[in-house]
Design an enzyme around this catalytic site. Structure first.
Site, PDB file in Angstrom:
ATOM      1  N   ALA A 124       1.809   5.191   1.874  1.00  0.00           N
ATOM      2  CA  ALA A 124       0.849   6.282   2.041  1.00  0.00           C
ATOM      3  C   ALA A 124       1.456   7.274   3.023  1.00  0.00           C
ATOM      4  CB  ALA A 124      -0.470   5.736   2.568  1.00  0.00           C
ATOM      5  N   GLY A 163       1.771   1.379   0.760  1.00  0.00           N
ATOM      6  CA  GLY A 163       1.045   1.797  -0.438  1.00  0.00           C
ATOM      7  C   GLY A 163       1.964   1.902  -1.654  1.00  0.00           C
ATOM      8  N   GLU A 173       2.177  -1.519  -2.954  1.00  0.00           N
ATOM      9  CA  GLU A 173       0.882  -1.802  -3.593  1.00  0.00           C
ATOM     10  C   GLU A 173       0.795  -1.124  -4.961  1.00  0.00           C
ATOM     11  OE1 GLU A 173      -1.240  -0.491  -0.061  1.00  0.00           O
ATOM     12  OE2 GLU A 173      -2.094  -2.483   0.167  1.00  0.00           O
ATOM     13  N   GLU A 221       2.987  -1.987   7.295  1.00  0.00           N
ATOM     14  CA  GLU A 221       1.857  -1.366   7.998  1.00  0.00           C
ATOM     15  C   GLU A 221       1.656  -1.926   9.403  1.00  0.00           C
ATOM     16  OE1 GLU A 221       1.800  -2.450   4.866  1.00  0.00           O
ATOM     17  OE2 GLU A 221       0.670  -1.080   3.572  1.00  0.00           O
TER      18      GLU A 221
END
Ligand code: HXC
Length: 257
Positions: free
Chosen positions: A65, A108, A111, A131
């Site tokens: 992200a 992300g 993911e 993260e």
């Protein structure tokens, strides 16, 4: 689309979506996530598309992200962020989705890769959930999908240390389907996609939906769901064609009906 390159017929029946935010290593800002959702929705509705390949660049599938976009957000901002609903919509894509991963697949990005049904990796691919190094944790399915894909011990190690694993390690632990030299990962993903695109799209969709049930339900409910979908394939012309072709010793011609 500012951050995606889309080729609806990259190969017969196979569409390609390429993340194209190279300077930021395909960091997933809100707009990029929305564009992926919109592209997948359009391809889901396009009958000429049977399989989709999702890729990034050679250097990065996606580095996570967008940290710069997230840095100042409050918990309530994140709670209200529509990105999570958007990611949920990506997960609901109904056709087979193959990730072709090279370079970084982090946070992300990892993911998003795990949202794909299968992964072809280049030897340079690195997977990680870093993260924790940013004082946070995976928030888009990372803990759940990683633990299911690679088991508890490996998932704990990756999520709690933030360390990356190599493509070969990812293959060994079952996160990716195959690893190929960097010049070949996209071609290999197309080869795999072409094999699936030659199958009945009706059966493929029902089978995908059934396998995903493993991760969403208990065994008994999953078995029941599978059987219903199995019966349903017998309502398709493709099933008649597939079995007739076998008996007649010829190649089937599946129409998606
Ligand atoms: C914003 C990013 C970014 C990210 C890289 N960039 N990753 N920008 N968000 N996630 C930017 C860098 O700031 C830099 O821009 C440019 O891309 C190139 O990156 P470098 O760091 O210079 O490259 P390199 O030294 O090769 O290192 C690559 C890297 C590193 C190891 C991938 O960039 C990195 O650690 N990135 C962050 C990875 C990460 O923590 N991901 C998880 C995010 S949290 P400038 O302009 O400075 O040159 C997350 C939570 C998901 O994903 C929650 C659910 C939605």
């Amino acid at each position: 689309m500012d951050f995606l390159l889309i080729t609806p017929q990259a190969r017969p029946g196979v569409a390609l979506i390429q993340l194209n935010r190279p300077k930021e290593l395909n960091a997933l800002n809100g707009q990029l996530v929305r564009e992926i959702r919109d592209a997948l929705q359009a391809l889901d509705a396009d009958e000429a598309v049977r399989v989709v390949v999702l890729t990034g660049s050679e250097r990065a599938f996606a580095a996570g992200a967008d940290i710069k976009e997230m840095a100042g957000k409050t918990a309530v901002d994140m709670f209200l962020d529509e990105r999570f609903a958007t990611l949920e919509q990506i997960r609901r894509f109904r056709k087979p989705l193959i990730g072709a991963v090279s370079g970084f697949a982090l946070g992300g990005g990892c993911e998003l890769a795990m949202t794909c049904d299968m992964l072809v990796a280049s030897e340079t691919a690195q997977f990680g959930q870093p993260e924790i190094r940013l004082g946070t944790m995976p928030g888009a399915g990372g803990t759940q999908r990683l633990a299911r894909a690679v088991g508890k011990a490996k998932a704990m190690e990756m999520v709690l240390t933030g360390e990356f694993i190599s493509a070969h390690e990812a293959h060994r632990v079952g996160l990716v389907n195959r690893v190929v030299p960097v010049g070949q990962y996209l071609e290999e993903a197309f080869r795999l996609a072409a094999r699936i695109a030659a199958m009945s799209p009706v059966a493929a969709r029902l089978a995908k939906e059934s396998i995903n049930r493993v991760f969403e339900t208990h065994l008994e409910e999953g078995l029941h769901f599978e059987r219903k979908n199995f019966y349903l394939t017998f309502a398709s012309e493709d099933q008649k064609e597939g079995m007739a072709a076998f008996v007649e010793k010829r190649k089937p011609d599946f129409k998606g009906r």
